[in-house]
Design an enzyme around this catalytic site. Structure first.
Site, PDB file in Angstrom:
ATOM      1  N   THR A 223       0.899  -1.321  -0.273  1.00  0.00           N
ATOM      2  CA  THR A 223       0.346   0.145   0.115  1.00  0.00           C
ATOM      3  C   THR A 223       0.769   1.012   0.117  1.00  0.00           C
ATOM      4  OG1 THR A 223      -0.336  -0.032   2.451  1.00  0.00           O
ATOM      5  CG2 THR A 223      -1.773  -1.032   0.677  1.00  0.00           C
ATOM      6  N   UNK A 224       1.857   1.016  -0.342  1.00  0.00           N
ATOM      7  CA  UNK A 224       3.149   1.996  -0.325  1.00  0.00           C
ATOM      8  C   UNK A 224       3.225   2.364  -1.286  1.00  0.00           C
ATOM      9  N   PRO A 225       2.538   3.323  -2.550  1.00  0.00           N
ATOM     10  CA  PRO A 225       2.979   4.061  -3.521  1.00  0.00           C
ATOM     11  C   PRO A 225       3.953   4.029  -4.511  1.00  0.00           C
ATOM     12  CG  PRO A 225       0.989   5.014  -2.641  1.00  0.00           C
ATOM     13  CD  PRO A 225       1.588   4.521  -1.796  1.00  0.00           C
TER      14      PRO A 225
END
Length: 248
Positions: free
Chosen positions: A125-127
């Site tokens: 979820t860390u772009p």
């Protein structure tokens, strides 16, 4: 290590003040001039690759930097970073991790003789972490003859039930080791070309390496050879490439 700890505490305090100041400035700008607030946020987004990422539009993430979820998450990351013990030239913390087969092991088990070991901390979820995954994979391809690589899956940077971005991976913050392994399996499907392990639910490895929300390290013979900046700004595979090119 004492002086390094003092520097860590002071820099974290400065970063906390900077974060609060930026937050208040954006909230005020958004009230009086939304277009100017957007301009500032887009400029910041360019530095962390959000504007370059085709998966996201400004509306998916921009306004979240003026939310309480941002303050809560960023403050938590800073607080946990105060437990950092990994400093360049010092001993690399031999903290525990868990393999995808649910076997407990530790960082040192992946060190092989005098070969450098590249650690990449992050979550789906860390772009910026996912955006630079291809760049990291190219590192593995180009330097696997002289170095080893390990991805350590940690707590979600932008969980669906936390500081969430739209159009992101739909993963809640992990409540159990099974949750974390399940999330890591999503990353495995992207084929990072190296082993993937997960941090324990105490986040002990994340804390000792100051790794939230993502970070890169190079270890060698039990020492910290390279320590990248904290993500998202400091997560820079190009720096690792330059470092490895010097020893290839």
């Amino acid at each position: 290590m004492f002086l390094q700890k003092i520097v860590l505490y002071l820099s974290t305090a400065c970063m906390f003040c900077y974060m609060l100041g930026k937050f208040l400035m954006l909230v005020i700008l958004q009230f009086f001039s939304p277009s100017l607030a957007k301009k500032f946020i887009l400029r910041m987004g360019e530095k962390i690759t959000m504007t370059q990422n085709p998966r996201f539009n400004y509306e998916d993430w921009g306004l979240t930097f003026m939310s309480l979820a941002f303050i809560k998450t960023a403050s938590s990351h800073m607080w946990l970073s105060l437990g950092e013990e990994a400093f360049v030239g010092g001993e690399a913390p031999d903290s525990p991790v868990v393999t995808m087969d649910r076997e407990k092991t530790s960082i040192s088990k992946y060190l092989k003789g005098n070969r450098p070991l590249v650690l990449s901390f992050g979550s789906c979820t860390u772009p910026p972490f996912m955006y630079k995954l291809d760049e990291f994979k190219q590192l593995v391809k180009d330097f696997s003859d002289v170095a080893d690589f390990l991805v350590i899956y940690i707590a979600e940077a932008h969980s669906t039930d936390g500081w969430a971005f739209k159009n992101n991976y739909d993963i809640n913050q992990h409540q159990s080791l099974e949750d974390r392994l399940s999330a890591a399996q999503v990353l495995v499907q992207s084929e990072p070309l190296c082993p993937v392990v997960v941090d324990e639910m105490t986040d002990v490895t994340t804390i000792k390496y100051g790794a939230l929300p993502e970070r890169l390290f190079i270890l060698q013979a039990g020492k910290v050879l390279y320590k990248g900046g904290k993500g998202p700004w400091g997560y820079n595979p190009a720096e690792v490439r330059s470092f490895l090119e010097k020893i290839k």
